[in-house]
Design an enzyme around this catalytic site. Structure first.
Site: not given
Ligand code: GRF
Length: 216
Positions: A12, A64, A90, A106, A108, A135, A140, A142, A144, A173
């Site tokens: 999404s 990996r 991953r 990313n 999160h 967020s 990086t 580390e 998240d 988001e």
């Molecule tokens: C989101 O909640 C994002 O924060 C997390 O994974 C989810 C992905 O949702 N990293 P989508 O696949 O974009 O709907």
């Protein structure tokens, strides 16, 4: 600017970025969507929008590093300037994250540094938090742990569940992530020597995009 979006599932956020790309008159172009899962619904979203897709199934790799190397080759071949992780489930090797340092984002679903890893909504509820959010950060090595660029916040209500929080945060988001991608494409965002600059000024704390608290 050429960008790639990495997904594992629903996509999404990918959809929000696809729509924003069209609205922003192609300030950037999603040139590639990579999924580590062949069944990810986000692949269909990309194909519908005419975007090239690639499945790199992690179960076909023993380590990996070998999996990451395949992704790196595909991304470099497509001359990608920004890698956008959008529900990509991953953990990435240090080598991969260093290769894309300063050009990988990313999203999160928590107010980092709180709740790195999984089950963030339930963990926020279990801790009795008053607010929760998302967020967007530079990646990086580390997990998240890279510097946070933007956060959006929502108050936790008494009747909230992990599901209701997840839904609310998901819709936040879909505004936050395209905004940050746009800033990067405009050259307003820069990551240099572990620091983030926004409009040439060092960012010492995250930009709060949305908050229900007037004093935030
Ligand atoms: C989101 O909640 C994002 O924060 C997390 O994974 C989810 C992905 O949702 N990293 P989508 O696949 O974009 O709907």
């Amino acid at each position: 600017m050429k960008i790639a979006v990495l997904i594992s599932g629903n996509g999404s956020n990918l959809q929000a970025i696809i729509e924003h790309q069209q609205q922003s008159k192609n300030l950037y172009e999603i040139v590639l969507v990579i999924s580590n899962r062949p069944e990810a619904f986000g692949l269909k979203r990309a194909q519908k929008a005419g975007i090239a897709t690639k499945v790199i199934d992690h179960t076909n790799f023993t380590g990996r590093e070998a999996f990451d190397e395949q992704m790196k080759i595909a991304l470099d071949k497509a001359e990608v300037e920004l890698v956008v992780l959008a529900g990509f489930m991953r953990i990435l090797s240090a080598e991969f994250t260093e290769h894309f340092l300063g050009r990988m984002l990313n999203i999160h679903p928590s107010l980092l540094p709180k709740y790195q890893g999984l089950n963030t909504h339930q963990r926020a509820l279990d801790s009795g938090d008053k607010e929760h959010g998302l967020s967007v950060h530079f990646v990086t090595p580390e997990l998240d742990g890279g510097p946070v660029i933007v956060q959006s916040k929502t108050n936790i209500q008494n009747d909230d569940t992990a599901e209701s929080l997840q839904q609310r945060i998901h819709s936040l988001e879909h505004t936050a992530y395209p905004t940050v991608v746009e800033w990067f494409a405009q050259g307003r965002l820069l990551f240099k020597q572990s620091k983030v600059y926004f409009d040439a000024k060092e960012l010492n704390s995250p930009i709060i995009l949305t908050s229900e608290n007037s004093n935030a």
